[in-house]
Design an enzyme around this catalytic site. Structure first.
Site, PDB file in Angstrom:
ATOM      1  N   GLU A 153       0.837  -1.355  -0.145  1.00  0.00           N
ATOM      2  CA  GLU A 153      -0.034  -0.182  -0.187  1.00  0.00           C
ATOM      3  C   GLU A 153       0.836   1.299  -0.315  1.00  0.00           C
ATOM      4  O   GLU A 153       1.032   1.881   1.132  1.00  0.00           O
ATOM      5  CB  GLU A 153      -0.833   0.212   1.170  1.00  0.00           C
ATOM      6  N   GLU A 309      -6.604  -7.582  -0.654  1.00  0.00           N
ATOM      7  CA  GLU A 309      -6.939  -7.691   0.767  1.00  0.00           C
ATOM      8  C   GLU A 309      -8.600  -7.276   0.874  1.00  0.00           C
ATOM      9  O   GLU A 309      -8.922  -6.128   0.341  1.00  0.00           O
ATOM     10  CB  GLU A 309      -6.267  -6.788   1.813  1.00  0.00           C
TER      11      GLU A 309
HETATM   12  C1  GLA Z   1      -4.168  -2.748   5.370  1.00  0.00           C
HETATM   13  C2  GLA Z   1      -2.788  -3.339   5.401  1.00  0.00           C
HETATM   14  C3  GLA Z   1      -2.797  -4.727   6.293  1.00  0.00           C
HETATM   15  C4  GLA Z   1      -3.526  -4.589   7.238  1.00  0.00           C
HETATM   16  C5  GLA Z   1      -5.082  -4.038   7.042  1.00  0.00           C
HETATM   17  C6  GLA Z   1      -5.880  -3.976   8.179  1.00  0.00           C
HETATM   18  O1  GLA Z   1      -4.719  -2.762   4.119  1.00  0.00           O
HETATM   19  O2  GLA Z   1      -2.164  -3.497   4.153  1.00  0.00           O
HETATM   20  O3  GLA Z   1      -1.393  -5.126   6.572  1.00  0.00           O
HETATM   21  O4  GLA Z   1      -3.141  -3.562   8.261  1.00  0.00           O
HETATM   22  O5  GLA Z   1      -4.911  -2.645   6.243  1.00  0.00           O
HETATM   23  O6  GLA Z   1      -7.220  -3.617   7.817  1.00  0.00           O
END
Ligand code: GLA
Length: 709
Positions: A153, A309
């Site tokens: 991210e 995710e």
């Molecule tokens: C982000 C991160 C993950 C985790 C999630 C939790 O998307 O990439 O590592 O911390 O948030 O919602």
């Protein structure tokens, strides 16, 4: 996407982030057994593992990762291997304290969290390249590694960086962009407030200042930050590519990201991937989810993408973290799939006992395998296992919604006519109108080729370059229908008002420009009389100058009482609509109905809350189904998607899949003859979806010979 690029050809990928370094070795055996039980076929490994892999500078320990990858591979679980650059170890910051990022207030980011490195630090850059190189050299030919996941991210938690190295990079970036200080002074309008520069080393970063920072400078700073992050990505990607042939990705955050212009990022990855989390305070968060999925597919150029995710239930980082109720996770997953995702992944496989995210849900929650969540995870895994034939399927849309991160950055700057008019809110409301009408949409950059779309909607085009405005004008002249929301084309790429005034670049297409913005006090409302409807509006009105447009809506009350509010203009063989106020969902209903009529579109007419999506798989392998831009604009639109499924098969040899998600508490029916892929049953005409359920239907058997009409 051809199946060569997809890491698991012929399968929908299912799994999540897997962080076994947090667990004793014997737990790994239980993990792989349960993964198989749940239908997991792909996991992301190593995202935060730097401290466990490079134990001191230049000293590596790959033994545990060797063992883990072999274990996963031995159980038929493929690996998306990550580089750990988002989380440099303690020794790194002890050795290179200057590599820590600094915020706009001059606060140095401390160790003990994640993501605190400066993107410009030469020491950080060199360390991430070495780490990526080591990993790729060692695992490029591991049979279990099917793709690479760079960083995590980009842009969060640290995007902007005001360290010395970053400011030096900023000056270089500006010199490259402007060539001369004269050009920079002109672009930034530095004559205002006496900001004129005569020496490059006097140019500072837009850190904390007594009052508002030069907005053009701030906009360039956003572009610079985005470029810097992408440079870091490229460094790692190229280090991997020197050894490895597997596809490389990094996880985006579509509509939830701010620092990254995903139109540009998508050009740099082999497969687009995205993370999405529901925003708990929003009771209709599934609409924002759909928006994010459509935006992700659009930046991917229509190719299938990876949902890298999402959550099985609650997250832990919102004020109130609302757990998903039974069935909700499956509805979320199916919406992503219906909008082009070929991988359904979660953060994370097993819930962490320690650390900042112990209250975050997981595929395997603290309550273990006999929990509701794990049962639902297993059911979803098995269902996705039946959908392999959808892999590679494309979507189709006849409506494009314009989305430009530069316009978001610019509109988010300070001192606008009203703080109550926001890019993201307008984007959501306009999108939601289309979502509720059951109209499939793509997102598009305002400079993109829009000729394949019947209707183009511009909910938030505050920044619109002259070139993009020309593109839209040409689109209308050539027969398109353009629907533009208020506060459009106010400024150019330097956040400077367009010569001649607000909205002038769109005047030819819309037959209108803006004399003055007339925002309202918070809570104040007025009416708009439109086509026999009385619409209530708030926040924003405008004083329009007509330049040929017909007036279809007038203000009643408010600062623009009796003046034009909604206009329609014929230009060439198309139509340009302008909505000069902030209508809500209900207010937009009749306006969209009228614009649909101009564009020859008919809303789907599904029961409220029944979300219906379609994907098309070309019968010939490795040939993408026809993309919208390749399709001529038809004379007449049918419901939802023209032409009809049968005609499509004849024309393109595709198989159509309907993905239906029932967000209603009660049952809904849908006319869709075909085969229910979850149950294998034939649907004789009408499918009944119980409240909260989902279904995927192959509308007919794939066609190998032309069918008689
Ligand atoms: C982000 C991160 C993950 C985790 C999630 C939790 O998307 O990439 O590592 O911390 O948030 O919602």
């Amino acid at each position: 996407m051809s199946s060569e690029v997809w890491p698991l050809p012929g399968a929908i990928a299912y799994g999540g982030d897997y962080n076994p370094e947090q667990w004793p070795r014997h737990v790994w055996d239980e993990d792989v057994t349960l993964m198989r039980e749940a239908g997991v076929n792909l996991v992301s490994v190593g995202i935060f593992s730097w401290a466990k892999l490079e134990i001191e500078e230049g000293v590596y320990d790959f033994t545990w990762l060797d063992e883990l990858l072999d274990l996963l591979h031995g159980h038929g679980i493929a690996v998306d291997l990550a580089t750990p650059s988002v989380s440099p170890p303690a020794w790194f910051f002890a050795a290179y304290p200057q590599a820590r990022a600094i915020d706009a207030d001059g606060v140095v980011m401390g160790f003990g969290s994640r993501g605190m490195a400066s993107h410009a630090s030469p020491e950080y850059r060199s360390a991430i390249v070495q780490m990526a190189d080591q990993l790729a050299e060692r695992y490029a030919s591991h049979p279990g590694v099917v793709m690479w996941h760079v960083h995590n991210e980009y842009g969060v938690p640290v995007g902007e960086d005001f360290s010395e190295a970053s400011v030096a990079a900023w000056r270089n970036w500006l010199q490259h962009r402007y060539q001369s200080l004269e050009n920079l002074n002109a672009a930034w309008g530095t004559a205002f407030w006496g900001q004129y520069y005569r020496q490059w080393d006097h140019v500072v970063a837009p850190a904390r200042t007594p009052t508002v920072v030069n907005p053009a400078m701030k906009l360039d700073w956003a572009r610079f930050t985005d470029d810097q992050l992408r440079e870091c990505y490229r460094l790692e990607r190229d280090a991997i590519r020197a050894h490895a042939t597997q596809p490389i990705t990094t996880n985006f955050m579509a509509h939830q990201s701010w620092n990254t212009d995903l139109w540009k990022w998508a050009q740099e990855v082999d497969i687009v991937s995205d993370d999405h989390y529901l925003w708990s305070p929003d009771p209709d968060a599934h609409v924002a989810l759909a928006l994010s999925a459509d935006l992700t597919r659009s930046v991917a150029g229509g190719r299938p993408w990876i949902l890298m995710e999402h959550s099985t239930s609650a997250v832990n980082w919102q004020g109130q973290n609302i757990a998903k109720r039974p069935g909700e996770m499956q509805r979320n997953a199916l919406t992503h799939l219906g909008r082009g995702a070929d991988a359904i992944m979660f953060f994370q496989w097993r819930a962490s006992r320690s650390g900042a995210e112990k209250f975050h849900s997981a595929m395997l929650p603290h309550a273990g395998p006999s929990s509701r969540v794990f049962r639902e995870v297993t059911e979803l895994g098995h269902r996705l296992g039946r959908l392999g034939e959808l892999q590679g399927g494309r979507t189709r849309a006849e409506v494009a919604v314009l989305y430009d991160w530069e316009s978001l950055w610019a509109q988010d700057l300070e001192w606008r006519p009203s703080d109550d008019l926001a890019f993201r809110e307008r984007m959501r409301t306009y999108y939601e109108r289309l979502w509720r009408d059951g109209i499939a949409v793509d997102f598009a950059h305002p400079s993109a080729d829009l000729s394949g779309y019947r209707l183009v909607v511009a909910p938030a085009s505050y920044l619109l370059t002259a070139a993009a405005a020309e593109n839209l004008t040409r689109y209308v002249a050539d027969g398109g229908t353009l629907l533009v929301s208020c506060f459009a084309a106010a400024v150019d790429e330097n956040d400077a008002v367009h010569p001649g005034g607000f909205g002038v670049p769109l005047q030819t297409a819309l037959g209108v420009s803006v004399q003055e913005y007339l925002p309202m006090r918070t809570g104040e409302t007025c009416q708009v009389d439109f086509n026999g409807h009385t619409l209530t509006t708030d926040v924003w009105t405008e004083d329009l100058t007509l330049a040929g447009a017909e007036v279809l809506g007038h203000y009643r009350g408010g600062p623009a009482d009796c003046a034009p509010a909604i206009t329609r203009h014929r230009h060439g063989s198309g139509t340009g609509w302008y909505v000069s106020t902030r209508l809500d969902l209900a207010g937009l209903t009749p306006v969209f109905q009228a614009a649909y009529a101009d564009a020859g579109l008919t809303p789907a007419g599904h029961p409220e809350g029944l979300e219906v999506m379609r994907r098309y798989v070309r019968d010939e392998p490795d040939t993408p189904a026809v993309a919208p831009t390749e399709r001529p604009r038809a004379e007449h639109a049918s419901t939802e998607h023209a032409p009809t499924a049968d005609a499509d098969r004849e024309a393109t040899g595709t198989t159509e899949y309907v993905i239906a998600v029932n967000h209603r508490p009660d049952a809904a029916t849908l006319k869709v003859p075909g085969t229910d892929l979850f149950t294998g049953e034939l649907i004789d005409g009408e499918l009944t979806l119980p409240g909260g359920s989902t279904a995927v239907v192959r509308t007919q058997e794939p066609i190998t010979h032309p069918q008689p009409r």
